[in-house]
Scaffold this motif. Structure first.
Motif, PDB file in Angstrom:
ATOM      1  N   ARG A   1      36.192  34.954  22.045  1.00 37.98           N
ATOM      2  CA  ARG A   1      37.328  34.526  22.854  1.00 37.98           C
ATOM      3  C   ARG A   1      38.515  34.058  22.024  1.00 37.98           C
ATOM      4  NH1 ARG A   1      32.969  34.161  26.070  1.00 37.98           N
ATOM      5  NH2 ARG A   1      33.255  34.310  28.329  1.00 37.98           N
ATOM      6  N   SER A   2      38.276  33.652  20.800  1.00 37.42           N
ATOM      7  CA  SER A   2      39.378  33.131  19.994  1.00 37.42           C
ATOM      8  C   SER A   2      39.005  33.195  18.520  1.00 37.42           C
ATOM      9  CB  SER A   2      39.696  31.683  20.387  1.00 37.42           C
ATOM     10  OG  SER A   2      38.598  30.845  20.081  1.00 37.42           O
TER      11      SER A   2
ATOM     12  N   LEU B   1      31.650  27.626  29.433  1.00 34.33           N
ATOM     13  CA  LEU B   1      32.692  28.433  28.802  1.00 34.33           C
ATOM     14  C   LEU B   1      32.982  29.681  29.630  1.00 34.33           C
ATOM     15  CD1 LEU B   1      34.536  29.132  26.376  1.00 34.33           C
ATOM     16  CD2 LEU B   1      32.535  30.166  25.280  1.00 34.33           C
ATOM     17  N   GLU B   2      31.926  30.305  30.138  1.00 35.04           N
ATOM     18  CA  GLU B   2      32.116  31.512  30.943  1.00 35.04           C
ATOM     19  C   GLU B   2      32.822  31.200  32.253  1.00 35.04           C
ATOM     20  OE1 GLU B   2      29.316  35.203  32.420  1.00 35.04           O
ATOM     21  OE2 GLU B   2      29.097  34.291  30.441  1.00 35.04           O
TER      22      GLU B   2
ATOM     23  N   GLN C   1      34.952  28.642  32.709  1.00 36.78           N
ATOM     24  CA  GLN C   1      36.322  28.178  32.426  1.00 36.78           C
ATOM     25  C   GLN C   1      37.178  29.250  31.754  1.00 36.78           C
ATOM     26  OE1 GLN C   1      35.343  24.660  30.147  1.00 36.78           O
ATOM     27  NE2 GLN C   1      35.421  23.350  31.965  1.00 36.78           N
ATOM     28  N   SER C   2      36.537  30.164  31.024  1.00 37.81           N
ATOM     29  CA  SER C   2      37.269  31.236  30.356  1.00 37.81           C
ATOM     30  C   SER C   2      36.517  32.543  30.585  1.00 37.81           C
ATOM     31  CB  SER C   2      37.384  30.935  28.853  1.00 37.81           C
ATOM     32  OG  SER C   2      38.073  31.965  28.179  1.00 37.81           O
TER      33      SER C   2
ATOM     34  N   ARG D   1      42.441  40.069  34.132  1.00 34.82           N
ATOM     35  CA  ARG D   1      41.964  38.715  33.851  1.00 34.82           C
ATOM     36  C   ARG D   1      41.967  37.937  35.159  1.00 34.82           C
ATOM     37  NH1 ARG D   1      41.309  35.640  29.412  1.00 34.82           N
ATOM     38  NH2 ARG D   1      42.476  37.029  28.035  1.00 34.82           N
ATOM     39  N   GLU D   2      40.756  37.532  35.568  1.00 34.75           N
ATOM     40  CA  GLU D   2      40.577  36.751  36.794  1.00 34.75           C
ATOM     41  C   GLU D   2      41.298  37.395  37.978  1.00 34.75           C
ATOM     42  OE1 GLU D   2      40.357  32.365  36.264  1.00 34.75           O
ATOM     43  OE2 GLU D   2      41.131  32.792  34.246  1.00 34.75           O
TER      44      GLU D   2
ATOM     45  N   GLU E   1      44.805  35.572  23.644  1.00 35.78           N
ATOM     46  CA  GLU E   1      45.723  34.965  24.597  1.00 35.78           C
ATOM     47  C   GLU E   1      46.742  35.971  25.128  1.00 35.78           C
ATOM     48  OE1 GLU E   1      45.608  31.932  26.035  1.00 35.78           O
ATOM     49  OE2 GLU E   1      43.660  31.970  25.057  1.00 35.78           O
TER      50      GLU E   1
ATOM     51  N   ARG F   1      46.076  36.871  28.569  1.00 35.36           N
ATOM     52  CA  ARG F   1      46.500  35.853  29.523  1.00 35.36           C
ATOM     53  C   ARG F   1      48.008  35.949  29.770  1.00 35.36           C
ATOM     54  NH1 ARG F   1      43.560  31.874  31.243  1.00 35.36           N
ATOM     55  NH2 ARG F   1      42.062  32.073  29.534  1.00 35.36           N
TER      56      ARG F   1
END
Length: 610
Positions: free
Chosen positions: A202-203, A505-506, A508-509, A571-572, A597, A600
């Motif tokens: 993720r980062s 984590l899954e 929230q992100s 994304r979402e 990011e 996002r």
């Protein structure tokens, strides 16, 4: 033939009048006014074998147990729910119980003289009527308090600090010299490794990458890994991973194989790719049960055997393999193989047939371990112990992985059916899934069904994935409620909170969604799905929607039928890129993976789908 497994070396443990776990021996203990001796062992457990050869082979111990106790022997792998309640700190476990299942005293390995003293003490104490009455009263009071405390917990929102706090706890425990966490003994801590992998997907997280790579390479290069036959041993007795305990467990092998595959794809580590391939080779050579179409559970420790070189091992007797098929462990193995093939193929590894083998294992679970809609715990020619939560959760998660990588709708349908059946385990008052359904063979003897953090975390992740694929968002809400129930408790778990933190984590992100719309047989659909499955970063959920076969799911997802295939990256629920071929999709995901990011940011200006 005995229903119990004893040490393969000479012993007299079978002379004890062992009973299987059921209502009957407890009822006998109550009639005879005797305590119960519960022995929890495992096929792979070295010290369980030593206990058979020493303590349980002592004539005095055998006589005391047979005369003054009702002995019950339980295999940890077959009844993890009993182990969760009565384990006294390791294996073997010896727990001395009342006829109502309350603990009087216990320990792990107990030498013969100490066992004789302990048995004498408990037998004499329990022979006094006043003592028995007092014990019964105290046990009832404890049970009432426990029941009161477990009902209707206060609702909690997910803690925004969960992920950074757990990562910090891992960093503080990390052994920067040798890898791993803490000192000795060192276990693989598979949940920790996968939490770190999820962070890295993720980062750019330098601490997570350092902990992950140092630990995996230390285990792979040291004594924790079998450099002759492949595969990891159960744990290291030393801080530097030089001296292992020689059992091999399918449960750990599956998680470690997938961890090596993901790390190899994330960081371009060819050595870890080879470790994953060689681990699968070991699993196929030693653990594969061709008669049942799945993997056996474990292989025994044997220090002399594993000290031999490759040539000498060819002529040596191979340590015993437990060929029993355990549901959750095989589900984890199937998931590891299905997810690893596209990742390792991108690293240049020869992984042909891995997905097919994983699907074969899943077919075995559904055909041989399913009973009245729920998975059973194990299969050894017949299935046994229906409905434990861990077996349902891992089977659901594995089937969803099969759907993601293959696009085969059968796996999504089977997942939905198993989720619906597992509702018998859900406790609305306690906001979570119980670890077992009510069982007629042990009413009240194993304590009230419990809500276990790790197994509920796996179930929560499975429910979130199912909600994303099916469009039924009530399951995502259910998952967040489950995680919220333990939001106030994870801080006390330290490094053992990693599995829970990964689920948070899954939530929230969430992973990016790759929604591929097109007929399943179209080459473009297969190519785009394969391209997405080979991506290690960013974290993805791949959802194939056939507009002809699934018009309802197409409408729920908000797409329209098109003559050619298309992949939408979202994304979402907000889509920000569209691709019509594998190379374009790969480029989009590579761009987002290089700067997660960016996805996002792009989602702030969503792609119009209409």
């Amino acid at each position: 033939m005995s229903a119990f497994h004893f040490s393969p070396r000479p012993n007299r443990a079978a002379e004890i009048h062992w009973r299987e776990w059921s209502e009957a021996p407890f009822a006998q203990a109550e009639r005879d006014e005797k305590p119960v001796l519960l022995a929890i062992s495992a096929v792979w457990c070295h010290w369980c074998h030593v206990m058979d050869e020493t303590t349980y082979s002592s004539p005095a111990v055998i006589s005391l147990i047979n005369d003054r106790f009702v002995p019950i022997r339980v295999d940890n792998d077959r009844r993890p729910d009993i182990n969760a309640r009565y384990n006294m700190g390791g294996w073997p476990t010896t727990a001395l119980l009342t006829p109502h299942g309350e603990i009087l005293k216990g320990g792990t390995y107990i030498p013969p003289d100490a066992m004789i003293s302990l048995l004498d003490q408990i037998a004499q104490l329990y022979a006094e009527p006043d003592v028995r009455s007092s014990i019964a009263r105290r046990a009832a009071e404890i049970k009432d308090r426990r029941t009161d405390a477990s009902v209707r917990p206060e609702p909690s929102a997910l803690d925004a600090d969960t992920v950074p706090l757990v990562e910090e706890a891992l960093w503080q425990s990390f052994d920067s010299d040798y890898g791993g966490f803490g000192t000795e003994p060192k276990f693989p801590q598979v949940e920790v490794l996968h939490f770190l992998l999820d962070l890295c997907a993720r980062s750019q997280d330098d601490r997570a990458q350092t902990m992950l790579c140092k630990t995996l390479r230390a285990m792979a290069d040291g004594g924790m890994y079998d450099h002759v036959e492949g595969g990891f041993f159960r744990y290291s007795t030393t801080r530097d991973y030089s001296v292992p305990h020689f059992e091999k467990m399918l449960e750990d092998l599956s998680g470690l194989l997938l961890a090596c595959a993901k790390a190899a794809a994330l960081f371009g580590d060819g050595a870890l790719a080879k470790i994953a391939v060689d681990t699968k080779g070991y699993m196929d050579r030693r653990l594969w049960n061709d008669a049942f179409g799945a993997y056996g559970g474990s292989q025994d420790a044997d220090e002399e055997y594993y000290a031999l070189d490759e040539g000498a091992r060819r002529n040596a007797k191979v340590p015993f393999v437990d060929s029993t098929v355990y549901a959750s462990w095989n589900a984890a193995a199937a998931r590891a193989l299905i997810l690893s093939e596209p990742l390792l193929a991108g690293c240049g590894a020869d992984v042909r047939g891995w997905t097919e083998r994983g699907l074969e294992v899943l077919e075995t679970l559904w055909s041989k371990l399913m009973s009245d809609g729920l998975m059973c715990r194990y299969f050894d020619g017949a299935s046994g112990v229906r409905g434990l939560l861990g077996d349902q959760a891992w089977s659901i998660w594995a089937a969803l992985s099969a759907f993601s990588v293959t696009g085969t709708l059968t796996w999504l349908h089977r997942t939905g059916e198993l989720i619906a059946a597992a509702e018998v385990l859900y406790s609305g008052d306690a906001q979570g899934y119980l670890d077992r359904p009510p069982a007629p063979d042990d009413p009240g003897r194993v304590g009230e069904p419990a809500i276990l953090v790790d197994e509920n975390a796996v179930m929560a992740r499975a429910l979130m994935a199912y909600a994303a694929y099916s469009g039924e968002q009530r399951w995502a809400a259910r998952a967040r409620a489950i995680l919220g129930r333990t939001a106030s408790k994870y801080r006390g778990l330290g490094t053992f909170a990693a599995g829970y933190a990964a689920a948070v984590l899954e939530a929230q992100s969430p992973p990016l969604e790759v929604n591929i719309v097109g007929r399943r047989g179209m080459p473009a659909v297969r190519a785009m799905r394969a391209a997405a499955a080979g991506v290690a970063k960013p974290a993805l959920r791949i959802n194939t929607i056939d507009p002809v076969a699934e018009p309802q799911r197409l409408r729920m997802a908000g797409y329209t039928d098109e003559p050619s295939a298309a992949a939408y990256v979202c994304r979402e629920g907000e889509c920000f890129a569209r691709a019509v071929d594998a190379e374009t999709l790969r480029a989009v995901l590579r761009d987002v993976g290089a700067a997660p990011e960016r996805g996002r940011d792009l989602a702030a200006d969503p792609l119009s789908l209409m």
